[in-house]
Design a protein around this motif. Structure first.
Motif: not given
Ligand code: ADP
Ligand code: MG
Length: 594
Positions: A352-357, A396-412
Motif C-alpha cells: 500500500v502507498g498513499f500520497r495526499f493529492a 476507507r476514509l481514504i483510498d490507497p494511491t497504490s496497492g490494496r487493502v483486503t479483508i478476507d481476500g476482498h479489496d475493500v
C-alpha cells in the motif's frame, strides 16, 4: 479550494446547472401545468378589464343609457372577482412544489455531502458549504417557484398589451413602445451590476459564516490565548464588508426604482395630451383613450420587473452553479457491490502507498502487513510517521494511491459500503460526538443494540460516567461534545466502536487522553473484545502495545519491522527510543520480558 470570484462567470441566461434541476420539478408536473394555465387566465382578466371600461364609456355613458350600464357593470365585477380568485388559487397551488423543491434539493445536498471524501471537507470552508445550503438554495427556490413564472408571464403580458395598443391607435402605441426602450436598457444595466454585487454579498456572507463557526468551535483556544479581541476584530471587519456591500446593493436598487417612476409618468403625460388631441379630431374615442392609458400603465411593472427578474434568474443560475460545484464533486469513495457472507476479519495491506493529492512526497509507501482473524497488531511510530493515515485506509476514509487493502481476500474498494462499515469499526484520537443524546451517539454504528449490549460497551470503555450525567444516557451532549472532557469523549467513541461488534476494530490513539489508571481498566476490558476481533491499535505507550499480539514499527511511511514486543525491544534501538518516552515503559517492558 474552489475559487470564489465575484464575477458572474457566464453570459446572461445560459445555465446548465439550473436546467439540470428540472428533475426536481417532475413530481409536480400536473400542478405546474395548472399553475401556468391559471396564470395565463389571470393575464387575460387583467387585460380584459380596461376593454370593458372602454365599452362602458363609449356605450352607456356616451349615450346616457343607464340600462346598458348594468350588464357591463356586472361583467366588470365578475372579471375583477375572477382575477382575485385566480391569484388566490395560483398561490395556493404554488406552495407545495416550491417547498417540495427546496426540501428535495436540500436532502440531496446533505446526502451528497455525507458521501464526499474526507479530503473534500478538508478543502472546503464549512461556512461556504453552509451558505450554499441556505442562501443559494432559497435563491433557487425563489426563482424556480416564482421568478420563472413571472418572467414568462410578464413577457406574454407585455407582448399582448403592445399589440393591443398599436391596434387601438398606432401613433400613440409607437410612443409607448419608444418609452419602453430606456426602461429596458436601464433595467438590463441595473441587472448586470446587481448580479455582481449580489454574488459579492453571497460570498462575503459565506466568509462571515466560516468565521462564526470557527470561533464557536475554537472558543476554548481563543480564550486560552486571550485572542478574543483579535477574533472580534476579524469578525467585525468581515461583518462591515457584508454591511458595505449590502448597502451598495440597496442603493443601486433605490436609484433604479426611482428612475422607473419618472419615465412612465412623463409618457403618461404625453399620451394624455396627444390622446386628448386625437379624441378632439375624432381619431380616437374617449373610451379608447381611457382604455389606452390604463393598458399602458399595466405595462410599467412587467417591463420594469423584467430586469429584476432577469437578475433573479442570473442569481439563481449563479446559485445553481455554486450548488452543482458541490454536487459535481464526485464522491471519491464509492462503494463496490461485493459482500462477505461470513466475515472473519482477515486484514492485509498489500504494497500500500498513499500520497495526499496536494503533496509530492508519499505519506505511505509499500506497506505490507497481515493481521489474521482474532489477532491484534500495535502500530508504533513517531509523530507524523503516517499511523493515522494507515488506519484511515481500512474503513476507507481514504483510498490507497497504490496497492490494496483486503479483508478476507476482498479489496475493500470492492465491498459495498454497508458491508464494509459493518465489518470495520473505528475510534479516533479526536472523536466527533454529535449533538444528540449519549445513547444516540453510541448507537450510530448499530441501531439495533440492546440495553444490555449498550451497558457492556460502556463498561468496556470505562465510560460509566454517562450514568451520572443529568439525564443519564438520554443526556444531550453538545456539538463536538464540548461539555465532555477529552478522555470522556474518547471513551464514548471507544464504546461506540465496541458496540458495533466489528470483525475489525481500528483504534487510532483512542486512549491517549486517559489517565494511567483508567487506561489500565480500559485495556483490561479491551483484551476480551480484541480476542474476538481483528485489531489495529495505534499505540504510544508500552501498556497499550501489550494489548497486541505483535507490533509493527512504522517509519518514514513504511513498515520496517514486525515482531513481538520483546524482540523489537531487544533488536531495534529506534523502537526502544519511541517507547522510552513513556513513563510506564520500565514496568511494562519488565512485564513483557518476564
Ligand atoms: N490532509 C493532509 N494533506 C497533506 N498531508 C497530510 C494531511 N494529513 C496528514 N498529512 C501528513 O501526512 C503525514 C502523516 O500524518 P499522520 O498519518 O497523521 O501521522 P501520525 O498519525 O503517525 O502522526 C504527516 O507528515 C502529515 O503532515
Ligand atoms: Mg495520528
Amino acid at each position: 479550494m474552489p475559487p470564489d470570484t465575484h464575477k458572474p462567470r457566464r453570459p446572461l441566461l445560459s445555465s446548465n446547472s439550473l436546467w439540470r434541476m428540472k428533475s426536481y420539478l417532475r413530481p409536480y408536473v400536473t400542478r405546474l401545468i395548472i399553475i401556468w394555465l391559471t396564470a395565463i387566465a389571470g393575464i387575460a382578466t387583467v387585460i380584459a378589464f380596461p376593454l370593458i371600461i372602454e365599452r362602458v364609456i363609449d356605450g352607456p355613458v356616451h349615450h346616457g343609457d343607464a340600462g346598458g350600464l348594468l350588464p357591463l357593470g356586472l361583467l366588470a365585477i365578475g372579471v375583477g372577482a375572477l382575477e382575485a380568485l385566480l391569484i388566490l388559487f395560483r398561490r395556493y397551488m404554488q406552495v407545495r412544489p416550491v417547498l417540495g423543491l427546496e426540501t428535495a434539493l436540500r436532502d440531496d445536498l446533505y446526502e451528497h455531502l455525507q458521501r464526499l471524501p474526507m479530503g473534500f471537507h478538508g478543502d472546503w470552508q464549512s461556512g461556504q458549504l453552509l451558505s450554499r445550503a441556505t442562501t443559494d438554495l432559497s435563491t433557487i427556490r425563489r426563482f424556480l417557484g416564482f421568478g420563472m413564472l413571472f418572467l414568462v408571464m410578464n413577457v406574454l403580458q407585455v407582448g399582448a398589451v403592445t399589440v393591443l395598443l398599436l391596434n387601438k391607435y398606432w401613433p400613440l402605441g409607437l410612443l409607448v413602445l419608444a418609452s419602453v426602450v430606456p426602461i429596458v436598457w436601464t433595467s438590463l444595466r441595473f441587472e448586470k451590476r446587481y448580479i455582481r454585487i449580489s454574488r459579492q454579498v453571497q460570498d462575503e456572507q459565506g466568509d462571515l459564516a466560516t468565521l462564526v463557526e470557527e470561533s464557536a468551535i475554537g472558543i476554548r483556544t481563543i480564550k486560552a490565548f486571550g485572542r478574543r479581541h483579535h477574533v472580534y476584530d476579524r469578525y467585525d471587519d468581515a461583518a462591515r464588508k457584508v454591511y458595505a456591500s449590502s448597502m451598495d446593493k440597496v442603493r443601486l436598487s433605490a436609484k433604479f426604482f426611482s428612475f422607473l417612476e419618472i419615465i412612465p409618468n412623463i409618457t403618461l403625460a404625453l399620451v394624455v395630451l396627444l390622446g386628448a388631441l386625437a379624441v378632439g379630431e375624432g381619431a380616437l374615442t374617449l373610451g379608447a383613450l381611457v382604455a389606452f392609458t390604463t393598458l399602458m400603465l399595466q405595462l410599467v411593472w412587467p417591463v420594469a420587473s423584467l430586469g429584476y427578474l432577469l437578475a433573479m434568474a442570473q442569481e439563481a443560475m449563479t446559485s445553481a452553479d455554486r450548488l452543482m460545484e458541490v454536487m459535481d464533486t464526485v464522491p471519491a469513495i464509492e462503494g463496490g457491490t461485493g459482500t462477505i457472507e461470513e466475515p472473519r476479519g482477515h486484514l492485509r495491506f498489500e504494497g500500500v502507498g498513499f500520497r495526499f493529492a496536494d503533496s509530492e512526497e508519499p505519506v505511505l509507501r509499500d506497506v505490507w502487513l497481515e493481521v489474521r482473524p482474532g489477532e491484534t497488531v500495535a502500530i508504533v511510530g513517531a509523530t507524523g510517521a503516517g499511523k493515522t493515515t494507515l488506519t484511515a485506509l481500512v474503513p476507507r476514509l481514504i483510498d490507497p494511491t497504490s496497492g490494496r487493502v483486503t479483508i478476507d481476500g476482498h479489496d475493500v474498494r470492492d465491498l459495498d459500503l454497508k458491508t464494509l462499515r459493518s465489518v470495520v469499526a473505528t475510534a479516533f484520537e479526536e472523536p466527533t460526538l454529535f449533538s444528540m443524546s449519549v445513547r444516540e451517539n453510541l448507537m450510530l454504528g448499530r441501531l439495533d443494540a440492546t440495553e444490555e449490549e449498550l451497558a457492556q460497551a460502556i463498561q468496556t470503555a470505562q465510560a460509566m460516567f454517562v450514568y451520572d450525567l443529568p439525564w443519564g444516557l438520554d443526556t444531550r451532549i453538545g456539538e463536538q461534545g464540548l461539555s465532555l472532557s477529552g478522555g470522556q469523549r474518547q471513551r464514548l467513541a471507544l464504546a461506540r466502536a465496541v458496540l458495533s461488534k466489528p470483525r475489525v476494530l481500528v483504534l487510532d490513539d483512542t486512549l491517549s487522553a486517559l489517565d494511567a489508571e483508567t487506561e489500565a481498566l480500559v485495556e483490561e476490558a479491551l483484551r476480551h473484545v480484541l480476542r474476538e476481533a481483528t485489531g489495529i491499535v495505534v499505540a504510544h505507550r508500552a501498556s497499550t502495545v501489550l494489548l497486541a499480539d505483535k507490533v509493527a514499527l512504522l517509519r518514514d511511511g513504511t513498515i520496517t519491522h514486525v515482531g513481538q514486543h520483546r524482540e523489537l525491544l531487544a533488536q531495534v534501538p529506534e523502537y526502544r527510543e519511541l517507547l522510552a518516552q513513556d513513563a510506564d515503559f520500565d514496568d511494562a517492558s519488565e512485564g513483557a520480558l518476564r
